[in-house]
Design an enzyme around this catalytic site. Structure first.
Site, mmCIF file in Angstrom:
data_model
loop_
_atom_site.group_PDB
_atom_site.id
_atom_site.type_symbol
_atom_site.label_atom_id
_atom_site.label_comp_id
_atom_site.label_asym_id
_atom_site.label_seq_id
_atom_site.Cartn_x
_atom_site.Cartn_y
_atom_site.Cartn_z
ATOM 1 N N GLY A 36 0.810 -1.211 0.000
ATOM 2 C CA GLY A 36 0.000 0.000 0.000
ATOM 3 C C GLY A 36 0.841 1.257 0.000
ATOM 4 O O GLY A 36 2.019 1.228 -0.351
ATOM 5 N N LEU A 38 0.470 3.624 -2.059
ATOM 6 C CA LEU A 38 0.864 3.500 -3.464
ATOM 7 C C LEU A 38 1.398 4.811 -4.037
ATOM 8 O O LEU A 38 0.886 5.888 -3.738
ATOM 9 C CB LEU A 38 -0.341 3.034 -4.295
ATOM 10 C CG LEU A 38 -0.949 1.692 -3.876
ATOM 11 C CD1 LEU A 38 -2.090 1.313 -4.809
ATOM 12 C CD2 LEU A 38 0.100 0.576 -3.835
ATOM 13 N N HIS A 39 2.429 4.696 -4.852
ATOM 14 C CA HIS A 39 3.005 5.841 -5.551
ATOM 15 C C HIS A 39 3.190 5.463 -7.016
ATOM 16 O O HIS A 39 2.842 4.338 -7.421
ATOM 17 C CB HIS A 39 4.324 6.262 -4.894
ATOM 18 C CG HIS A 39 5.289 5.123 -4.703
ATOM 19 N ND1 HIS A 39 5.855 4.438 -5.752
ATOM 20 C CD2 HIS A 39 5.764 4.537 -3.578
ATOM 21 C CE1 HIS A 39 6.648 3.499 -5.301
ATOM 22 N NE2 HIS A 39 6.610 3.515 -3.975
ATOM 23 N N GLY A 41 5.578 4.468 -8.665
ATOM 24 C CA GLY A 41 6.326 3.226 -8.886
ATOM 25 C C GLY A 41 5.380 2.022 -8.903
ATOM 26 O O GLY A 41 5.457 1.162 -9.778
ATOM 27 N N HIS A 42 4.443 1.994 -7.931
ATOM 28 C CA HIS A 42 3.466 0.895 -7.900
ATOM 29 C C HIS A 42 2.569 0.953 -9.132
ATOM 30 O O HIS A 42 2.193 -0.077 -9.691
ATOM 31 C CB HIS A 42 2.565 1.013 -6.664
ATOM 32 C CG HIS A 42 3.278 0.815 -5.363
ATOM 33 N ND1 HIS A 42 3.442 1.826 -4.453
ATOM 34 C CD2 HIS A 42 3.861 -0.280 -4.827
ATOM 35 C CE1 HIS A 42 4.081 1.359 -3.397
ATOM 36 N NE2 HIS A 42 4.355 0.088 -3.597
ATOM 37 N N GLY A 154 8.844 -4.653 -8.343
ATOM 38 C CA GLY A 154 9.750 -3.566 -8.696
ATOM 39 C C GLY A 154 11.198 -3.997 -8.566
ATOM 40 O O GLY A 154 11.528 -4.883 -7.762
ATOM 41 N N ASP A 157 13.869 -3.112 -4.926
ATOM 42 C CA ASP A 157 14.413 -4.094 -3.991
ATOM 43 C C ASP A 157 14.957 -5.252 -4.840
ATOM 44 O O ASP A 157 14.284 -6.259 -5.076
ATOM 45 C CB ASP A 157 13.336 -4.570 -3.019
ATOM 46 C CG ASP A 157 13.944 -5.400 -1.890
ATOM 47 O OD1 ASP A 157 15.041 -5.958 -2.086
ATOM 48 O OD2 ASP A 157 13.313 -5.501 -0.825
ATOM 49 N N SER A 193 7.445 4.159 -0.654
ATOM 50 C CA SER A 193 6.360 4.539 0.269
ATOM 51 C C SER A 193 6.950 5.262 1.480
ATOM 52 O O SER A 193 6.320 6.136 2.065
ATOM 53 C CB SER A 193 5.597 3.303 0.733
ATOM 54 O OG SER A 193 5.063 2.633 -0.383
ATOM 55 N N ARG A 194 8.186 4.886 1.861
ATOM 56 C CA ARG A 194 8.803 5.506 3.043
ATOM 57 C C ARG A 194 9.202 6.964 2.795
ATOM 58 O O ARG A 194 9.461 7.690 3.754
ATOM 59 C CB ARG A 194 10.022 4.693 3.491
ATOM 60 C CG ARG A 194 9.640 3.365 4.114
ATOM 61 C CD ARG A 194 10.831 2.656 4.720
ATOM 62 N NE ARG A 194 10.444 1.480 5.481
ATOM 63 C CZ ARG A 194 10.359 0.248 4.995
ATOM 64 N NH1 ARG A 194 10.644 0.029 3.728
ATOM 65 N NH2 ARG A 194 9.982 -0.756 5.756
#
Ligand code: PAF
Length: 291
Positions: A36, A38-39, A41-42, A154, A157, A193-194
């Protein structure tokens, strides 16, 4: 108000029934696993999933199993309403948002774990013991519940993507894994997200990660040690960021690359931005070729 165009699935039974009906209608199902917040990238993961499948299911689940006792599980951003609205705009057919009790009925724990082995104890896994066992366990559960033909992850990671691909191969799981390049802000900051937890000043400091990767890339024709030294110097100049690790691996094996390595290398970096209990841990990586 969330438009009715998206199915919100909260139980394993509902999720299985939804997938069974898609499969009965001959539709190819893709899964985009997320935690969740979400940005863009997601959203890129979702767009990629759409290119490969008729039905896209996103999962939104902050998986307690992949957080250590002193990590940011409580603080991890949770924005379910905004997430669902974004998924509706992208035309996602369903979102799987189970509770912790639904996924882990045994008090939020799982006695059975899928282990990442030695590679789960180095780099990210060294700083976050048990993290990748938690990731592989929840990913296996999601694959088992939703039985997608493909799942999209993605590349930010990189270790996670490597471990998921290896798990799928080694356990003969019947699905395809698709990796999607990291989406960046115009100044180079990798979307995460961070990032939502950073102050404006910390956000500037966080640019050290992508700058270090750039510096490493600029030194690629001088070999692994020169690349590491170039990236390291970015952190020496920057006091707002504490380097956790900086490493160069062979992307085909994830083994550390020696100084005589030639060909593709992946530079991996993790650092803490800010201080004390509110410090935010970020990761980034990039692939370069040593001629
Ligand atoms: O990359 C993530 O957001 C998580 O590790 C994942 C794959 C959704 C598993 O919880």
């Amino acid at each position: 108000m969330v438009p009715a165009a998206i199915q919100t699935l909260t139980t394993v039974d509902e999720a299985r029934a939804f997938v069974a009906s898609e499969r009965a209608a001959g539709r190819r199902v893709a899964l985009v696993p997320t935690m969740g917040a979400l940005h863009q990238g997601h959203l890129e993961l979702v767009r990629t999933a759409r290119e490969h499948a008729d039905t896209v299911i996103a999962s939104v689940f902050v998986n307690p199993l992949q957080f250590g006792p002193h990590e940011d599980l409580e603080r991890y951003p949770r924005t379910p309403q905004a997430d669902t609205e974004q998924l509706v705009v992208l035309g996602v057919e369903a979102v799987f948002m189970p509770s912790v009790e639904e996924m882990y009925p045994d008090g939020g724990r799982s006695a059975t774990l899928v282990t990442a082995g030695h590679l789960g104890t180095v780099l990210e896994g060294r700083s976050r013991p048990g993290h990748y066992d938690g990731v592989l366990t929840v990913v296996t559960k999601l694959f088992s519940i939703l039985q997608p033909e493909l799942a999209v992850f993605g590349e930010k990671d990189a270790q996670q993507l490597f471990l998921v691909r290896r798990m799928v191969r080694e356990l003969n799981l019947p699905l395809e894994i698709v990796g999607v390049p990291t989406v960046r802000e115009p100044d180079g900051l990798a979307l995460s997200s961070r990032n939502a937890l950073l102050t404006e000043g910390e956000r500037q400091d966080a640019l050290a990660l992508s700058r270090a990767l750039e510096a490493a890339g600029a030194a690629a024709d001088r070999g692994v040690e020169a690349m590491l030294a170039a990236a390291q110097s970015v952190f020496q100049a920057d006091t707002g960021v504490r380097l956790d690790y900086l490493a160069i691996v062979d992307p085909s094996t994830f083994a550390f690359a020696g100084d005589h390595h030639h060909g593709p290398v992946q530079v991996l970096v993790a650092a803490r931005v800010g201080s004390g209990a509110t410090a935010v841990r970020l990761i980034d990586n990039a692939v370069f070729t040593i001629p």
